[in-house]
Design an enzyme around this catalytic site. Structure first.
Site, PDB file in Angstrom:
ATOM      1  N   GLU A 160       0.798  -1.243   0.000  1.00  0.00           N
ATOM      2  CA  GLU A 160       0.000   0.000   0.000  1.00  0.00           C
ATOM      3  C   GLU A 160       0.824   1.283   0.000  1.00  0.00           C
ATOM      4  O   GLU A 160       0.604   2.171   0.821  1.00  0.00           O
ATOM      5  CB  GLU A 160      -0.960  -0.010   1.204  1.00  0.00           C
ATOM      6  CG  GLU A 160      -1.895  -1.201   1.213  1.00  0.00           C
ATOM      7  CD  GLU A 160      -2.797  -1.259   2.436  1.00  0.00           C
ATOM      8  OE1 GLU A 160      -2.657  -0.423   3.345  1.00  0.00           O
ATOM      9  OE2 GLU A 160      -3.651  -2.169   2.493  1.00  0.00           O
ATOM     10  N   GLU A 265      -6.052 -10.923  -1.396  1.00  0.00           N
ATOM     11  CA  GLU A 265      -6.813 -10.758  -0.139  1.00  0.00           C
ATOM     12  C   GLU A 265      -8.295 -10.663  -0.459  1.00  0.00           C
ATOM     13  O   GLU A 265      -8.987  -9.757  -0.004  1.00  0.00           O
ATOM     14  CB  GLU A 265      -6.369  -9.483   0.600  1.00  0.00           C
ATOM     15  CG  GLU A 265      -4.890  -9.440   0.897  1.00  0.00           C
ATOM     16  CD  GLU A 265      -4.456  -8.223   1.719  1.00  0.00           C
ATOM     17  OE1 GLU A 265      -5.316  -7.549   2.296  1.00  0.00           O
ATOM     18  OE2 GLU A 265      -3.243  -7.967   1.776  1.00  0.00           O
TER      19      GLU A 265
HETATM   20  C1  XIL Z   1      -6.155  -6.746   8.368  1.00  0.00           C
HETATM   21  C2  XIL Z   1      -6.435  -7.985   9.249  1.00  0.00           C
HETATM   22  O1  XIL Z   1      -7.296  -8.841   8.531  1.00  0.00           O
HETATM   23  C3  XIL Z   1      -7.051  -7.563  10.545  1.00  0.00           C
HETATM   24  O2  XIL Z   1      -7.174  -8.683  11.416  1.00  0.00           O
HETATM   25  C4  XIL Z   1      -6.184  -6.482  11.221  1.00  0.00           C
HETATM   26  O3  XIL Z   1      -6.825  -6.035  12.377  1.00  0.00           O
HETATM   27  C5  XIL Z   1      -5.953  -5.330  10.271  1.00  0.00           C
HETATM   28  O4  XIL Z   1      -5.383  -5.811   9.077  1.00  0.00           O
HETATM   29  N1  XIL Z   1      -4.893  -4.911   3.772  1.00  0.00           N
HETATM   30  C6  XIL Z   1      -3.874  -5.733   4.188  1.00  0.00           C
HETATM   31  C7  XIL Z   1      -4.094  -6.636   5.334  1.00  0.00           C
HETATM   32  O5  XIL Z   1      -2.825  -5.789   3.533  1.00  0.00           O
HETATM   33  O6  XIL Z   1      -2.918  -6.854   6.072  1.00  0.00           O
HETATM   34  C8  XIL Z   1      -5.199  -6.140   6.249  1.00  0.00           C
HETATM   35  O7  XIL Z   1      -5.442  -7.153   7.217  1.00  0.00           O
HETATM   36  C9  XIL Z   1      -6.437  -5.811   5.458  1.00  0.00           C
HETATM   37  C10 XIL Z   1      -6.156  -4.735   4.431  1.00  0.00           C
END
Ligand code: XIL
Length: 373
Positions: A160, A265
């Site tokens: 990001e 994701e």
């Molecule tokens: C999220 C997790 O799923 C949560 O448990 C945590 O509280 C916050 O992070 N983008 C990403 C992930 O790259 O690492 C994030 O994961 C969601 C958004």
């Protein structure tokens, strides 16, 4: 031989299995259906890594052949204080992947979010120099990538770094180190494990501005001879974003760089979303009942629309399976999804492929059937 309880349990389990699956018919499995197309992955949480969520683990073994660490490898968790590492959960995560012959991805080395403050300041709370931050990034990456060398096969090196309009996010890393922090992170990761694949990962990748900037970034790294193997498109989706045609344009644009494309994701929220297309973790909104419409269950027509949306995206992934190396879901069941608490805490969402009862949702069979078309 004495029949121990373990033996009895094994025999009972085998009998149960042979009764529940019709003869000559294999139980439906996502990873088997997609084995010639791309890897099917999921994100593992503490319950999976420590083996307490036994039902979740059974689903993972049956349906997935790739895993990524949902939280335990983030800098805030693994090095909360400078030089103090907590490897225990990550060690279990990697061991689970090896025991089950899964492709293991580490997530994530350099990310503005869930990064501890000590990275950037001294004991007086003042910003440290560029040299000090570079040294800290290097130590973090060398220690983590080095520990799992040859075992973690790919790393989300930078997460990001680019905003939706294509400008670079003004993180502490960028502010103190300068634009070459990205290049340095990739360089350090490559030095720590020359065999590991290295990825750039981000959300809202269907946005034109972000797409163009990511393409520019990767071209720049390639021109400088820096190893980069793939681009991760997070895929935190809703029912009306992203536009599937724009998403396809990004798959094409990224693949044209000669790198692998991964959906890293994926989840599709069904709840009202207060902010447009984003996965900005810092975003929060207050709980209101009208923001949680399906707490008592999902209406059939909403589920049908959800099934279609997942199927449309998987049909797109299949169309581009020559470019896509992995599709990873962000969690196993609707019980464990971060969407229940982000950006509004305490809601009941349904963004994943397995229900709160650990059973595959009807959409799983639909996604399996797509591979036969
Ligand atoms: C999220 C997790 O799923 C949560 O448990 C945590 O509280 C916050 O992070 N983008 C990403 C992930 O790259 O690492 C994030 O994961 C969601 C958004």
């Amino acid at each position: 031989m004495k029949l121990t309880t373990t033996w009895l349990a094994t025999i009972a389990g085998a009998l149960l299995l042979s009764c529940s699956t019709p003869q000559n018919e294999e139980a439906p499995s996502l990873k088997k259906a997609y084995q010639d197309k791309f890897l099917i992955g999921t994100a593992l949480n503490a319950g999976h890594n420590y083996g307490t969520d036994t039902l979740g683990i059974a689903v993972i073994r049956e349906h997935f052949n790739a895993i990524v660490a949902e939280n335990c490898m983030k800098s805030m968790h693994i090095q909360p204080t400078e030089g103090v590492f907590f490897f225990d959960e990550a060690d279990h995560f990697v061991q689970f992947g090896e025991e089950n012959n899964m492709y293991i991805t580490g997530h994530t080395l350099v990310w503005h979010s869930q990064a501890p403050d000590w990275f950037f300041i001294n004991e007086k709370g003042e910003d440290v120099s560029r040299e000090v931050v570079i040294e800290r990034i290097k130590n973090h990456i060398y220690t983590l990538v080095g520990r799992y060398k040859g075992r973690v096969k790919g790393w989300d090196v930078v997460n990001e770094a680019i905003l939706d309009d294509g400008s670079w996010r003004n993180t502490k890393f960028k502010e103190i180190v300068g634009d070459d922090y990205i290049k340095l992170a990739f360089q350090f990761a490559h030095e720590a494990d020359p065999e590991a694949e290295l990825y750039y990962n981000d959300y809202a990748m269907a946005q034109e501005g972000k797409r163009n900037s990511v393409v520019e970034l990767v071209k720049q790294l390639q021109a400088e001879g820096i190893r980069i193997d793939g681009i991760g498109m997070q895929g935190h989706m809703g029912m009306d974003y992203p536009d599937i045609n724009e998403f396809e344009k990004s798959i094409d644009a990224f693949a044209a760089l000669g790198v692998k494309v991964m959906i890293t994701e994926m989840d599709i929220t069904l709840l009202p979303f207060p902010a447009g297309e984003t996965a900005e973790v810092s975003l929060t909104a207050e709980y209101q009942e009208k923001m949680n419409p399906y707490a008592a269950g999902l209406p059939a027509e909403v589920e049908a629309a959800f099934n279609k949306r997942y199927s449309d995206f998987f049909a797109l992934f299949l169309k581009h399976s020559d470019k896509i190396s992995r599709v990873t879901l962000w969690g196993v069941t609707d019980n464990d999804t971060w969407r229940n608490d982000w950006p509004v805490p305490g809601r009941t969402d349904y963004p994943l492929l397995f229900g709160r009862d650990y059973q595959p949702k009807p959409v799983v069979q639909q996604l399996i059937d797509l591979t036969k078309e």
